[in-house]
Enzyme design. Structure first.
Site, PDB file in Angstrom:
ATOM      1  N   CYS A  23       0.869  -1.187   0.000  1.00 20.06           N
ATOM      2  CA  CYS A  23       0.000   0.000   0.000  1.00 20.06           C
ATOM      3  C   CYS A  23       0.900   1.230   0.000  1.00 20.06           C
ATOM      4  O   CYS A  23       2.111   1.115  -0.245  1.00 20.06           O
ATOM      5  CB  CYS A  23      -0.969  -0.019   1.186  1.00 20.06           C
ATOM      6  SG  CYS A  23      -0.182   0.067   2.801  1.00 20.06           S
ATOM      7  N   ASN A  52       2.330   1.553   4.252  1.00 15.32           N
ATOM      8  CA  ASN A  52       2.624   0.311   4.987  1.00 15.32           C
ATOM      9  C   ASN A  52       2.327   0.444   6.492  1.00 15.32           C
ATOM     10  O   ASN A  52       2.981  -0.184   7.311  1.00 15.32           O
ATOM     11  CB  ASN A  52       4.080  -0.153   4.758  1.00 15.32           C
ATOM     12  CG  ASN A  52       4.360  -1.581   5.218  1.00 15.32           C
ATOM     13  OD1 ASN A  52       5.472  -1.890   5.660  1.00 15.32           O
ATOM     14  ND2 ASN A  52       3.397  -2.463   5.148  1.00 15.32           N
ATOM     15  N   CYS A 100      -1.358   0.991   7.317  1.00 10.12           N
ATOM     16  CA  CYS A 100      -2.799   0.694   7.468  1.00 10.12           C
ATOM     17  C   CYS A 100      -3.185  -0.569   6.699  1.00 10.12           C
ATOM     18  O   CYS A 100      -3.372  -1.638   7.271  1.00 10.12           O
ATOM     19  CB  CYS A 100      -3.660   1.875   7.009  1.00 10.12           C
ATOM     20  SG  CYS A 100      -3.441   3.377   8.006  1.00 10.12           S
ATOM     21  N   ARG A 101      -3.320  -0.452   5.361  1.00  9.16           N
ATOM     22  CA  ARG A 101      -3.923  -1.548   4.590  1.00  9.16           C
ATOM     23  C   ARG A 101      -3.015  -2.759   4.424  1.00  9.16           C
ATOM     24  O   ARG A 101      -3.451  -3.901   4.672  1.00  9.16           O
ATOM     25  CB  ARG A 101      -4.355  -1.024   3.209  1.00  9.16           C
ATOM     26  CG  ARG A 101      -5.490  -0.018   3.292  1.00  9.16           C
ATOM     27  CD  ARG A 101      -5.643   0.748   1.991  1.00  9.16           C
ATOM     28  NE  ARG A 101      -4.507   1.618   1.741  1.00  9.16           N
ATOM     29  CZ  ARG A 101      -4.285   2.279   0.619  1.00  9.16           C
ATOM     30  NH1 ARG A 101      -5.128   2.144  -0.393  1.00  9.16           N
ATOM     31  NH2 ARG A 101      -3.249   3.082   0.490  1.00  9.16           N
ATOM     32  N   SER A 102      -1.773  -2.557   3.978  1.00  9.03           N
ATOM     33  CA  SER A 102      -0.952  -3.755   3.670  1.00  9.03           C
ATOM     34  C   SER A 102      -0.537  -4.529   4.924  1.00  9.03           C
ATOM     35  O   SER A 102      -0.525  -5.766   4.886  1.00  9.03           O
ATOM     36  CB  SER A 102       0.237  -3.417   2.771  1.00  9.03           C
ATOM     37  OG  SER A 102       1.120  -2.520   3.379  1.00  9.03           O
ATOM     38  N   ASP A 135      -8.225   3.857   1.024  1.00 10.41           N
ATOM     39  CA  ASP A 135      -7.256   4.340   2.007  1.00 10.41           C
ATOM     40  C   ASP A 135      -8.018   4.928   3.203  1.00 10.41           C
ATOM     41  O   ASP A 135      -8.742   5.907   3.045  1.00 10.41           O
ATOM     42  CB  ASP A 135      -6.402   5.411   1.333  1.00 10.41           C
ATOM     43  CG  ASP A 135      -5.291   5.912   2.235  1.00 10.41           C
ATOM     44  OD1 ASP A 135      -5.309   5.596   3.440  1.00 10.41           O
ATOM     45  OD2 ASP A 135      -4.410   6.628   1.731  1.00 10.41           O
TER      46      ASP A 135
HETATM   47  P1  4NP Z   1      -1.756   2.951   3.979  1.00 12.83           P
HETATM   48  O1  4NP Z   1      -2.374   4.335   4.516  1.00 12.83           O
HETATM   49  O2  4NP Z   1      -1.224   3.250   2.586  1.00 12.83           O
HETATM   50  O3  4NP Z   1      -2.907   2.043   3.953  1.00 12.83           O
HETATM   51  O4  4NP Z   1      -0.655   2.579   4.962  1.00 12.83           O
HETATM   52  C1  4NP Z   1      -1.664   5.549   4.515  1.00 12.83           C
HETATM   53  C2  4NP Z   1      -0.702   5.775   5.467  1.00 12.83           C
HETATM   54  C3  4NP Z   1      -0.010   6.967   5.484  1.00 12.83           C
HETATM   55  C4  4NP Z   1      -0.296   7.931   4.527  1.00 12.83           C
HETATM   56  C5  4NP Z   1      -1.255   7.695   3.570  1.00 12.83           C
HETATM   57  C6  4NP Z   1      -1.936   6.506   3.553  1.00 12.83           C
HETATM   58  N1  4NP Z   1       0.403   9.161   4.545  1.00 12.83           N
HETATM   59  O5  4NP Z   1       0.078  10.032   3.744  1.00 12.83           O
HETATM   60  O6  4NP Z   1       1.331   9.333   5.357  1.00 12.83           O
END
Ligand code: 4NP
Length: 176
Positions: A24, A27, A29-31, A142
């Site tokens: 994702c 790294n 939240c989702r992955s 997201d």
């Molecule tokens: P992820 O979520 O891609 O599912 O881990 C996010 C985590 C951090 C950010 C965006 C999405 N960020 O902009 O820092």
């Protein structure tokens, strides 16, 4: 080593584990959630020595961080615990090391394809929502800038997609 040693070595099963990487943006939240849920399913089916998994982010920013606290709360509400995952960015080496690379959304897929400039690994890239049946999502949304519902939705979507991904891998590799 005599002849009988070499015969017994030859006859030893030498199955390399199948390697799955969830990707994702951050790294956190989702992955990592996909990794936790997928590992849970793999372990429940006694396949942990045959299928190994990891997760990584497109961006470097959260390197070394634990999963987002809101994501961990949602996972806990559905019965999952974090084994102590730490975020890391995807590397070029991952593209050759892993057999299946599972982006959570289409931007992640485009970013992976950009890393794979010669198109050598395209067939490994399987978007997570290819494995949904009952959700209308075409991407794992997201949840980072949203509320609790978004985190719960990610867990529910990943429960279904991880289960179907595991069945796909089992059938491709004749695992039972
Ligand atoms: P992820 O979520 O891609 O599912 O881990 C996010 C985590 C951090 C950010 C965006 C999405 N960020 O902009 O820092």
């Amino acid at each position: 080593m005599d002849r009988s040693d070499s015969i017994s070595l030859f006859m030893m099963p030498s199955h390399k584990p199948i390697r799955v990487l969830f990707v994702c943006l951050g790294n956190i939240c989702r992955s990592p959630s996909a990794e936790i849920i997928f590992k849970h399913l793999v372990s429940r089916q006694n396949l942990s020595s045959q299928i190994i998994s990891d997760s990584a982010g497109i961006i470097e920013y959260h390197r070394g961080s634990s999963p987002d606290a809101r994501m961990l709360t949602a996972l806990k509400n559905y019965g999952y615990t974090d084994p102590g995952l730490k975020a890391r960015p995807v590397t070029f080496r991952d593209l050759s090391d892993f057999d299946y690379i599972i982006p959570m959304d289409y931007q992640n897929l485009r970013d992976l394809s950009d890393m794979d400039s010669r198109g050598r690994y395209t067939e490994k890239f399987l978007p997570m929502c290819n494995f949904t049946e009952s959700f209308t999502d075409t991407e794992v949304p997201d949840p980072y800038y949203g509320g609790t519902d978004g985190f719960n939705h990610v867990v529910e979507l990943l429960e279904e997609t991880c289960a179907n991904l595991l069945e796909f891998i089992k059938s491709k590799h004749s695992l039972s």
